[in-house]
Write a protein that holds these residues in place. Structure first.
Motif, short mmCIF file in Angstrom:
data_model
loop_
_atom_site.label_atom_id
_atom_site.label_comp_id
_atom_site.label_asym_id
_atom_site.label_seq_id
_atom_site.Cartn_x
_atom_site.Cartn_y
_atom_site.Cartn_z
N GLN A 161 26.54 8.13 53.94
CA GLN A 161 27.32 8.14 52.70
C GLN A 161 26.42 8.25 51.47
O GLN A 161 26.80 8.87 50.48
CB GLN A 161 28.20 6.88 52.62
CG GLN A 161 29.15 6.88 51.43
CD GLN A 161 30.12 8.05 51.42
OE1 GLN A 161 30.62 8.46 52.47
NE2 GLN A 161 30.41 8.58 50.25
N LEU A 168 28.15 12.37 58.72
CA LEU A 168 29.42 12.61 58.05
C LEU A 168 29.59 14.10 57.82
O LEU A 168 28.62 14.80 57.52
CB LEU A 168 29.46 11.87 56.72
CG LEU A 168 29.28 10.36 56.79
CD1 LEU A 168 29.23 9.78 55.39
CD2 LEU A 168 30.40 9.73 57.59
N ARG A 187 37.37 14.99 55.10
CA ARG A 187 36.16 14.21 55.36
C ARG A 187 36.18 13.75 56.81
O ARG A 187 37.21 13.26 57.29
CB ARG A 187 36.08 13.03 54.41
CG ARG A 187 35.82 13.47 52.97
CD ARG A 187 36.01 12.34 51.96
NE ARG A 187 35.80 12.80 50.61
CZ ARG A 187 36.69 13.46 49.87
NH1 ARG A 187 37.87 13.74 50.37
NH2 ARG A 187 36.42 13.85 48.66
N THR A 193 34.00 11.85 60.26
CA THR A 193 32.93 10.98 60.76
C THR A 193 32.64 11.38 62.19
O THR A 193 33.54 11.43 63.04
CB THR A 193 33.36 9.50 60.71
OG1 THR A 193 33.70 9.16 59.36
CG2 THR A 193 32.25 8.59 61.20
#
Length: 94
Positions: free
Chosen positions: A59, A2, A90, A92
């Motif tokens: 996470q 992440l 944010r 991914t």
């Protein structure tokens, strides 16, 4: 993995103070958070603008980071020098 990219604008004349606190946070994160593989502060070309680049294994590592006492305390301290809220993106990894 992440990623987080946080762009922060700092009040005029408060750059040195902000940098000192932000550098302390960077050092603590890098020394104490094995789930954070990148935590770096950059100065943008735009005056008074900084960017944190962050990378976490998952996470749980993000939550661990946000839950530390030093993140909370130094985040509040940085807030004194900020001109508004951080713009946080944010990501991914694919």
């Amino acid at each position: 993995m992440l990623g987080v990219v946080a762009t922060i604008k700092v009040k005029a004349g408060m750059e040195k103070e902000f940098e000192a606190v932000a550098k302390e946070l960077v050092a603590k994160v890098n020394a104490n958070e094995p789930g954070c593989t990148l935590y770096a502060l950059h100065r943008n070309e735009a005056a008074g603008t900084y960017v944190f680049m962050e990378r976490y294994t998952d996470q749980a590592a993000v939550e661990a980071h946000r839950g530390t006492d030093y993140f909370k305390a130094l985040g509040r301290k940085m807030g004194e020098y900020m001109d508004g809220r951080a713009d946080v993106v944010r990501l991914t990894e694919i």
